[in-house]
Design a protein around this motif. Structure first.
Motif, PDB file in Angstrom:
ATOM      1  N   GLY A   1       2.641   9.158   2.481  1.00 14.61           N
ATOM      2  CA  GLY A   1       1.242   9.179   2.943  1.00 14.61           C
ATOM      3  C   GLY A   1       1.049   8.242   4.128  1.00 14.61           C
ATOM      4  N   MET A   2       0.283   8.688   5.101  1.00 12.80           N
ATOM      5  CA  MET A   2       0.060   7.902   6.322  1.00 12.80           C
ATOM      6  C   MET A   2      -1.389   7.452   6.417  1.00 12.80           C
ATOM      7  N   GLY A   3      -1.571   6.198   6.823  1.00 12.65           N
ATOM      8  CA  GLY A   3      -2.910   5.673   7.029  1.00 12.65           C
ATOM      9  C   GLY A   3      -3.190   5.456   8.505  1.00 12.65           C
ATOM     10  N   ARG A   4      -4.325   4.834   8.803  1.00 14.63           N
ATOM     11  CA  ARG A   4      -4.697   4.551  10.189  1.00 14.63           C
ATOM     12  C   ARG A   4      -3.729   3.550  10.790  1.00 14.63           C
ATOM     13  N   LEU A   5      -3.651   3.556  12.105  1.00 17.19           N
ATOM     14  CA  LEU A   5      -2.875   2.592  12.873  1.00 17.19           C
ATOM     15  C   LEU A   5      -1.410   2.546  12.417  1.00 17.19           C
TER      16      LEU A   5
ATOM     17  N   SER B   1       0.262  13.921  -5.537  1.00 17.93           N
ATOM     18  CA  SER B   1       0.802  12.638  -5.049  1.00 17.93           C
ATOM     19  C   SER B   1       1.501  12.893  -3.728  1.00 17.93           C
ATOM     20  N   GLN B   2       1.716  11.815  -2.973  1.00 11.04           N
ATOM     21  CA  GLN B   2       2.412  11.906  -1.679  1.00 11.04           C
ATOM     22  C   GLN B   2       3.520  10.849  -1.670  1.00 11.04           C
ATOM     23  N   THR B   3       4.634  11.226  -1.049  1.00  9.91           N
ATOM     24  CA  THR B   3       5.743  10.260  -0.965  1.00  9.91           C
ATOM     25  C   THR B   3       5.758   9.551   0.390  1.00  9.91           C
TER      26      THR B   3
ATOM     27  N   LYS C   1     -14.437  -3.409  -2.605  1.00 10.04           N
ATOM     28  CA  LYS C   1     -13.053  -2.952  -2.732  1.00 10.04           C
ATOM     29  C   LYS C   1     -12.895  -1.567  -2.116  1.00 10.04           C
ATOM     30  N   LYS C   2     -11.811  -1.395  -1.363  1.00 11.49           N
ATOM     31  CA  LYS C   2     -11.580  -0.095  -0.721  1.00 11.49           C
ATOM     32  C   LYS C   2     -11.165   0.932  -1.770  1.00 11.49           C
ATOM     33  N   VAL C   3     -11.917   2.030  -1.835  1.00 12.57           N
ATOM     34  CA  VAL C   3     -11.584   3.091  -2.793  1.00 12.57           C
ATOM     35  C   VAL C   3     -11.158   4.383  -2.093  1.00 12.57           C
TER      36      VAL C   3
ATOM     37  N   THR D   1       5.242  15.078   1.084  1.00 14.54           N
ATOM     38  CA  THR D   1       5.391  13.819   1.837  1.00 14.54           C
ATOM     39  C   THR D   1       4.002  13.382   2.286  1.00 14.54           C
ATOM     40  N   SER D   2       3.295  14.275   2.993  1.00 18.42           N
ATOM     41  CA  SER D   2       1.945  13.954   3.464  1.00 18.42           C
ATOM     42  C   SER D   2       1.188  15.268   3.643  1.00 18.42           C
ATOM     43  N   THR D   3       0.006  15.334   3.062  1.00 13.76           N
ATOM     44  CA  THR D   3      -0.796  16.563   3.228  1.00 13.76           C
ATOM     45  C   THR D   3      -1.164  16.742   4.701  1.00 13.76           C
ATOM     46  N   ASN D   4      -1.295  15.629   5.441  1.00 15.53           N
ATOM     47  CA  ASN D   4      -1.602  15.761   6.874  1.00 15.53           C
ATOM     48  C   ASN D   4      -0.461  16.474   7.607  1.00 15.53           C
TER      49      ASN D   4
END
Ligand code: BTN
Length: 265
Positions: free
Chosen positions: A59-63, A55-57, A125-127, A31-34
């Motif tokens: 994945g969480m980003g900032r905010l 791969s992640q199902t 571009k964000k990589v 789900t998320s490595t974090n």
């Protein structure tokens, strides 16, 4: 030519790091490595343990945003246990950004610039994105989870439509397949080097390096924070990693937020 895929043995073969990557917890999909790293950190997982997945199902980003994580990208989280007060670790996301930028540059020969606080961009571009979370024990950090997601060989069409104009992948900008195992070794090398420099008190020199690779400093920006927005010229970062702005009403510093450039490129 066959394209290499990420695998546990190849990505650590010949690794010379002191701390980071001493234990590798490898998954095809999570789900998320974090999340996995956080659960391991609550136990007795060693500092430097790296959780990675193809791969992640979830994945969480900032905010609180989702982070799209299809096959082809690199998704990893590192467990750190800095013996420091929580307030002292605030530059860590920038230190990690610097490491990611250097690993990308080594593998693509492209300029990988840093957009405050910690996006890595090539040609605008964000990589790559970075999410650092921490948990305290009293005044001190108990553990820190450094999550890094990189669009290595990601097909942009596999990302959500609203990201397809703003995201890039290393494969698409270079036209070449990026060896994920070599890339991972380089990334772990720079993370290990910069984390040890940070812990030895060389934060200022790391922040100077961050500034020299930044696309934010020197430009007019608008930063959206939880209390509204601040507009001004980004003139630097302080020793905590906060952005320093020259605004119409004087100097301002911003700890966190979303930064948009007002300078047309
Ligand atoms: C961002 O750009 O908003 C930060 C993205 C961080 C994504 C990485 S991928 C590995 C780790 N696991 C997650 O769920 N998030 C981080």
């Amino acid at each position: 030519m066959t394209e290499t895929t990420l695998d546990k043995d190849s990505c650590t073969r010949g690794l010379t790091t002191r701390l980071i990557g001493s234990v590798i917890n490898f998954h095809d999909e999570v789900t998320s490595t974090n999340d996995v790293a956080r659960e391991m950190a609550k136990g007795d997982a060693r500092e430097g343990t790296v959780v990675m997945a193809r791969s992640q199902t979830g994945g969480m980003g900032r905010l609180g945003r989702p982070f799209s994580s299809p096959v082809g990208g690199l998704y990893l989280s590192v467990i750190l246990r800095p013996n420091m007060a929580l307030g002292e670790i605030s530059p860590l996301p920038l230190v990690v950004g610097l490491s990611v930028s250097k690993a990308i540059q080594c593998n693509t020969f492209k300029e990988a610039s840093l957009k405050w606080p910690n996006d890595v961009q090539i040609e605008g571009k964000k990589v790559a994105g970075i999410l650092v979370t921490s948990s305290a024990k009293g005044e001190k950090a108990d553990h820190v989870i450094v999550g890094i997601g990189i669009n290595l060989n990601t097909k942009i069409k596999d990302l959500p439509e609203d990201l397809q104009n703003i995201a890039g992948s290393l494969k698409e900008v270079t036209g070449n397949h990026i060896d994920p195992n070599e890339f991972t070794r380089d990334l772990l090398y720079f993370l290990d080097l910069h984390y040890s420099m940070f812990m030895e008190g060389q934060g200022e020199s790391l922040m100077d390096q961050w500034v020299s690779r930044s696309s934010t400093i020197g430009t007019d920006v608008e930063v959206t924070t939880s209390n509204g927005y601040v507009r001004g010229k980004a003139i630097g970062i302080d020793q905590t990693g906060a952005l320093v702005l020259q605004t119409k009403s004087g100097m301002a510093r911003v700890d966190s937020g979303d930064c948009t450039s007002l300078t047309s490129s």
